[in-house]
Structures are given as structure tokens and as C-alpha cells.
Scaffold this motif. Structure first.
Motif, PDB file in Angstrom:
ATOM      1  N   THR A 198     -40.555 -10.558   5.606  1.00 19.53           N
ATOM      2  CA  THR A 198     -41.781 -10.509   4.807  1.00 19.53           C
ATOM      3  C   THR A 198     -41.460 -10.642   3.324  1.00 19.53           C
ATOM      4  N   GLU A 199     -40.421  -9.943   2.888  1.00 18.38           N
ATOM      5  CA  GLU A 199     -40.019 -10.045   1.477  1.00 18.38           C
ATOM      6  C   GLU A 199     -39.591 -11.468   1.127  1.00 18.38           C
ATOM      7  N   ILE A 200     -38.894 -12.109   2.063  1.00 19.82           N
ATOM      8  CA  ILE A 200     -38.492 -13.499   1.831  1.00 19.82           C
ATOM      9  C   ILE A 200     -39.717 -14.389   1.683  1.00 19.82           C
ATOM     10  N   GLU A 201     -40.711 -14.203   2.580  1.00 20.68           N
ATOM     11  CA  GLU A 201     -41.936 -14.999   2.512  1.00 20.68           C
ATOM     12  C   GLU A 201     -42.681 -14.744   1.202  1.00 20.68           C
ATOM     13  N   GLN A 236     -42.549 -17.984  -5.733  1.00 17.52           N
ATOM     14  CA  GLN A 236     -41.859 -19.094  -6.399  1.00 17.52           C
ATOM     15  C   GLN A 236     -42.668 -20.381  -6.303  1.00 17.52           C
ATOM     16  N   LEU A 237     -43.316 -20.596  -5.151  1.00 17.32           N
ATOM     17  CA  LEU A 237     -44.158 -21.789  -5.015  1.00 17.32           C
ATOM     18  C   LEU A 237     -45.361 -21.710  -5.948  1.00 17.32           C
ATOM     19  N   TYR A 278     -50.362 -24.279   0.068  1.00 18.35           N
ATOM     20  CA  TYR A 278     -49.276 -23.984   1.005  1.00 18.35           C
ATOM     21  C   TYR A 278     -48.679 -22.607   0.704  1.00 18.35           C
ATOM     22  N   ALA A 279     -48.527 -22.308  -0.583  1.00 19.01           N
ATOM     23  CA  ALA A 279     -48.014 -20.983  -0.974  1.00 19.01           C
ATOM     24  C   ALA A 279     -48.952 -19.889  -0.493  1.00 19.01           C
ATOM     25  N   GLY A 280     -50.260 -20.152  -0.543  1.00 19.09           N
ATOM     26  CA  GLY A 280     -51.220 -19.167  -0.046  1.00 19.09           C
ATOM     27  C   GLY A 280     -51.038 -18.877   1.429  1.00 19.09           C
ATOM     28  N   GLN A 281     -50.698 -19.889   2.213  1.00 17.03           N
ATOM     29  CA  GLN A 281     -50.465 -19.679   3.639  1.00 17.03           C
ATOM     30  C   GLN A 281     -49.187 -18.889   3.885  1.00 17.03           C
ATOM     31  N   ARG A 282     -48.177 -19.095   3.056  1.00 17.86           N
ATOM     32  CA  ARG A 282     -46.958 -18.284   3.188  1.00 17.86           C
ATOM     33  C   ARG A 282     -47.259 -16.821   2.858  1.00 17.86           C
ATOM     34  N   SER A 325     -43.835 -14.947  16.183  1.00 16.39           N
ATOM     35  CA  SER A 325     -44.028 -16.392  16.292  1.00 16.39           C
ATOM     36  C   SER A 325     -45.485 -16.788  16.074  1.00 16.39           C
ATOM     37  N   ASP A 326     -46.411 -16.029  16.696  1.00 19.01           N
ATOM     38  CA  ASP A 326     -47.829 -16.372  16.594  1.00 19.01           C
ATOM     39  C   ASP A 326     -48.343 -16.292  15.169  1.00 19.01           C
ATOM     40  N   THR A 327     -47.809 -15.359  14.390  1.00 24.10           N
ATOM     41  CA  THR A 327     -48.266 -15.208  13.009  1.00 24.10           C
ATOM     42  C   THR A 327     -48.091 -16.501  12.226  1.00 24.10           C
ATOM     43  N   GLU A 328     -46.972 -17.154  12.435  1.00 22.71           N
ATOM     44  CA  GLU A 328     -46.749 -18.426  11.733  1.00 22.71           C
ATOM     45  C   GLU A 328     -47.478 -19.577  12.417  1.00 22.71           C
ATOM     46  N   ARG A 329     -47.591 -19.507  13.753  1.00 23.79           N
ATOM     47  CA  ARG A 329     -48.261 -20.584  14.471  1.00 23.79           C
ATOM     48  C   ARG A 329     -49.746 -20.656  14.108  1.00 23.79           C
TER      49      ARG A 329
END
Length: 539
Positions: free
Chosen positions: A36-39, A45-46, A83-87, A235-239
Motif C-alpha cells: 500500500t505504501e508503495i502504491e 510521484q505520478l 491513472y495516478a488516481g486509480q493507483r 488480486s481483485d482490488t487491482e482487477r
């Protein structure tokens, strides 16, 4: 198969296994937190990257804003921001649905496991206590039985002793009988304690501990199922955001396909075309023939190129590529910006004057509309005093009239400058169109130039060449079609009216003056504003 039956004697193993399972849940929660911290850092950064390269802050008046490559770059930056918002959404859902939920569930499992282990410990302590009582009664029985045997042997020895008195014999027999009775009581107590212990031991190994082990088994299985759900959620969270991320990537691809190199080339030409003619040949001055210096100098003084038109130093030659000095020269000359744009090349000056004139006309039209609205409101107030005081509108009406007078003066002034710019011998043709119901001003048209007489009355026809063009020329084959996005009255000579949605044949492309020549199915031809239609040319 269950733990209570198969692992009835593996308490330590079960305790260790359940503890290891809980530690695995904690480890997974930490893993997801770090992800989560990485995301979050990635999204941040994005965001910063998009903010850094978002060129909209420069304003729409920037010359580059008209390039398709520039607009596409803005689209790429905006899509990257989305895209950053989705991350960020991925990070938020991972934290809420996995980290927080699993942490709460883990605490519940720990409390439940602790309760079961306490129950097991209590059962173990109860069995141990019963065993101690059994062992104590057993030792007492052993001790009393030995004592009874000793006293019995003493009584028998005393009875056989000839020197012993009858009283001694009787006393020894009584002592032996008493010890025998005590030993019998200890035997009965030992038998009772043994029976109690065996019963409790059976209860412990066949009921209490199996039940506790089965509860721990159920707890561990629930932990495994919950952990499996956490894996799937990871997995589903990103899918779940993949469709939106896909749209962002599609937007970036579309931005690339929207780049039009030919259009950008035309924009460069339109923005930077000076309108100057190329410099003429430099005349030969034959000093050996004693030529007239005055005529020679005057011939050289005739404007031959851009340097003469701009009024720069005529002693210097005109170069396509300016020579930059290696040393810094603070005396660099900067052209003075003037109101009539005479500091610009002819083509750019004409465009700037036309833009300024259109801005003034739009502002004047707003003031005219405002004046009409105030006049109508004043009439309503005069007829219906209860609705308002007509005198309250006096200041607004006066201010609007002053604004109209000021804008009309500016319009006339810029029309004169534009007529002057168009009268310099360039092959640029324009005509005018009027304001709605006011005759305030006209936008320049494609096939004629303002005459001095046309300035006071913009509704007059500028050139009669339109009619001559259409009468003398044979019908030209269409080069494409166009669809009207707005209605156009076509009130000025040489133009043609059109309604919104009407489809017309394109006869002649816009030559850079903002007008396109079209034809109806009935053969009527004329010019229309290029910005009013969507054009599809044949390839």
C-alpha cells in the motif's frame, strides 16, 4: 478427521501450529501495508509528475497551444493524472479491505485461541490435582498396611512368648486390630481416589481435550479461509480498476493518433508568416563609368526585402539565419509594441488587427444586447411602477451608452488600421459582416479588401468580384463536403446563407483568410466562414 481424535496427545504441536498460523496472518498484513505504501508513493510521484508537466498553467494564449502535438501531450499528462488516481484507489482499497479487516479479525482469533488454551490448562490442572490426591492416598495406604503387618507380627510373637503376660498379649492384639482397621480404611480411600482419577482422566482425554482441540481446529480453518480471501482480494482490488486504467491507456493511445503533422505545419505557417516578399537582386554599381550616385543610392534605397520594410539598419545585409555574437551584448534591440501592431510583419499585423477587431465587435455586441435589455426593462418599469423604479436604471443605461461609444470609436480606429494593412499591395482579400440588427461591424471576408468608403458603413459590399467569379467561371468539381455546425445569414454580397446541419459541397478550400467557397445542390455558390462548418475533403 479431526484434531481431537487424531491428535489427542499433541497439545504442544497444536499450540505451536495455531500460533504460527496467526503469525502468518500478521506477516501478510505487513506485506499488504508495505504494498500500500508503495502504491501511495507511486501515485504521489505520478501526481507530482503530472502537475509538473501540466502546461495548461501557461494559458491558452500560448502559441504552442494550437499544435495537435501540444494538445495531445496535455491529454497524456491528464490521463496519467487519472491513472495516478486509480493507483491511489488501489492503495485505499488494499488498506481498508485487507489490512484493517484482517487486523481486526486477527485480534478476535487471538482472544478466542487464548480462551481455549486457558480451558485446556484448567482441565490439565484439575487432572493433575486429582492425581496428586490419588498418589497421596496410595502412599498412605502403603504406609498403614506395612504398619498393620508389623503390629500383627508383633502381636503373634507376643502371643507365643511364654514370658509375656496376658495383658501384654491382649494389648498387642488390640494394637494389631486397630492398625489393620486403619489400613483397611486407607485401602478403601485409595480405591475411591483411583476410581475418581480414572473417571476424570477418561473425561479429560475423551471429552474435554478433544472438544478443545476441535475448537482450535475450527479456529485454524477459519483463519485459513479468511487468509485465502485476503489473497483473492489482493488480486481483485487491482482487477476492479483495470477497466478504468485501460481507458486511461486508451486515452494516451488516442492522444497519439490525434497528432496531425500537417495541421501543425499549417499552424506554424499561420502563426509566423510575415507576408514579406523575398529580397530583390542587388543592383550593380559601376563606379568606373561615373554613374549618378544619387540615382544609384536611391535605387539601392528602394525596399528590396524585409529589412527595409521593418525599417532596420539598411547598411546590413538580410540573412535567413541570424548570426549570434559570442559575447553578451546588452544593447540588444527589442521592438517597441505599438497599439496598431506596426511592430509586426504585415501578415502577422493583419491577423492581430483582425483578431482585435473581432474582440471589439464581440464586446460591442454584448453592450448592444445589454442596452436593448435595459431599454425593455425600463419600458416595463414605466408601465408597471410596482415592479421597479425606471430611474434606478439610469446609471446602467448611461454606462452602457458610454461603453458602446468607446467601443464604436475603437472599432472605427481598428477598421482604418486594418484597411491600411490590406492596402499595402498584399494579395489578401477581406470583407465585412454586420452585427445582428445593429450594423456594428463585419468580419473580414475572403475575396475583397476594404475600401476607404466601406469603413463607415460595413454593410456595403466591398468587391463586386464575387458575382463576376460566379458568372464567368464554369462550375468547378467539388473537392469535398462540409456540414454546417452553426447557422449563417449570408447577408453580405458574395456570401451564401446556410442552416445548422445543412450539407454543402466544398468548391474551394480556405486560403488562410477564414472563408471557404461552397455550393448547394441547386447550383448556388458563395463563401461561408470556415469555423462555422466541419469539412471532409476528398483524398
Amino acid at each position: 478427521m479431526d484434531w481431537g481424535t487424531e491428535l489427542w496427545d499433541q497439545y504442544d504441536i497444536i499450540e505451536k501450529h495455531t500460533q504460527s498460523g496467526l503469525e502468518l496472518v500478521e506477516k501478510y498484513v505487513k506485506f499488504v501495508k508495505e504494498r500500500t505504501e508503495i502504491e501511495q508513493n507511486y501515485a504521489k510521484q505520478l501526481r507530482n509528475l503530472s502537475k509538473k508537466y501540466n502546461l495548461k498553467r501557461s494559458g491558452k494564449d500560448e502559441p504552442d497551444s494550437r499544435f495537435s502535438s501540444y494538445q495531445s501531450f496535455l491529454d497524456v499528462v491528464n490521463e496519467m493524472n487519472d491513472y495516478a488516481g486509480q493507483r491511489e484507489l488501489i492503495a485505499e482499497n488494499l488498506m481498508m479491505n485487507i489490512c484493517i479487516d484482517l487486523t481486526k479479525y486477527l485480534q478476535e482469533l487471538k482472544q478466542e485461541r487464548k480462551m481455549y488454551l486457558i480451558e485446556a490448562k484448567r482441565a490439565q490442572q484439575s487432572l493433575e490435582s486429582t492425581y496428586k490426591q490419588l498418589d497421596s492416598s496410595k502412599k498412605r495406604f502403603e504406609r498403614e498396611w506395612r504398619e498393620a503387618e508389623r503390629t500383627a507380627q508383633y502381636a503373634e510373637k507376643t502371643d507365643q512368648d511364654l514370658n509375656a503376660t496376658k495383658a501384654d498379649v491382649e494389648k498387642a492384639k488390640q494394637q494389631a486390630h486397630m492398625r489393620s482397621h486403619v489400613a483397611e480404611e486407607c485401602k478403601n480411600d485409595y480405591a475411591a481416589q483411583l476410581q475418581k482419577y480414572n473417571k476424570e482422566q477418561s473425561q479429560f482425554y475423551f471429552n474435554e481435550m478433544p472438544l478443545i482441540f476441535n475448537k482450535l481446529q475450527d479456529l485454524d480453518e477459519r483463519r485459513v479461509r479468511k487468509l485465502a480471501q485476503g489473497y483473492i482480494l489482493f488480486s481483485d482490488t487491482e482487477r476492479h480498476v483495470m477497466p478504468i486504467i485501460g481507458k486511461c491507456l486508451e486515452g494516451i493511445t488516442k492522444a497519439g493518433t490525434n497528432v496531425n503533422d500537417r495541421n501543425d505545419t499549417m499552424v506554424v505557417i499561420e502563426q509566423n508568416k510575415s507576408g514579406f516578399e523575398r529580397p530583390g537582386d542587388v543592383e550593380f554599381e559601376d563606379y568606373s563609368q561615373g554613374i549618378n550616385r544619387t540615382s544609384s543610392e536611391s535605387s539601392l534605397g528602394t525596399p528590396k526585402g524585409p529589412m527595409d520594410i521593418l525599417g532596420r539598419n539598411r547598411s546590413k545585409n538580410f540573412w535567413l539565419f541570424s548570426k549570434k555574437s559570442k559575447r553578451f551584448t546588452p544593447e540588444k534591440i527589442t521592438p517597441t509594441v505599438t497599439e496598431d501592431f506596426t511592430h509586426l510583419p504585415p501578415e502577422q499585423r493583419r491577423k492581430r488587427l483582425q483578431q482585435k477587431l473581432e474582440e471589439i465587435c464581440r464586446e460591442l455586441q454584448k453592450e448592444v444586447d445589454q442596452s436593448e435589455a435595459l431599454g425593455k426593462m425600463k419600458d416595463v418599469y414605466e408601465k408597471n411602477p410596482q415592479m421597479g423604479d425606471p430611474a434606478s436604471l439610469a446609471s446602467q443605461i448611461s454606462q452602457t451608452s458610454q461603453n458602446m461609444e468607446r467601443l464604436t470609436g475603437e472599432r472605427v480606429k481598428y477598421e482604418a488600421w486594418l484597411a491600411e494593412a490590406l492596402g499595402r499591395g498584399e494579395t489578401l482579400h477581406y470583407k465585412s459582416h454586420t452585427f445582428n440588427n445593429n450594423g456594428a461591424h463585419d468580419v473580414l471576408g475572403p475575396d475583397g479588401a476594404h475600401s476607404d468608403e466601406s469603413i463607415p458603413d460595413p454593410s456595403q459590399a466591398i468587391y463586386a468580384e464575387f458575382d463576376d467569379d460566379f458568372e464567368d467561371e464554369e462550375l468547378t468539381a467539388p473537392i469535398g463536403n462540409c456540414t454546417a455546425m452553426y447557422s449563417f445569414p449570408g447577408a453580405s454580397e458574395g456570401t451564401i446563407s446556410m442552416q445548422e446541419g445543412e450539407v454543402l459541397a466544398v468548391v474551394e478550400e480556405d486560403k488562410g483568410d477564414g472563408w471557404t467557397r461552397v455550393r448547394r445542390n441547386d447550383g448556388d455558390e458563395g463563401y461561408i466562414p470556415t469555423s462555422y462548418v466541419s469539412i471532409d475533403l476528398k483524398k
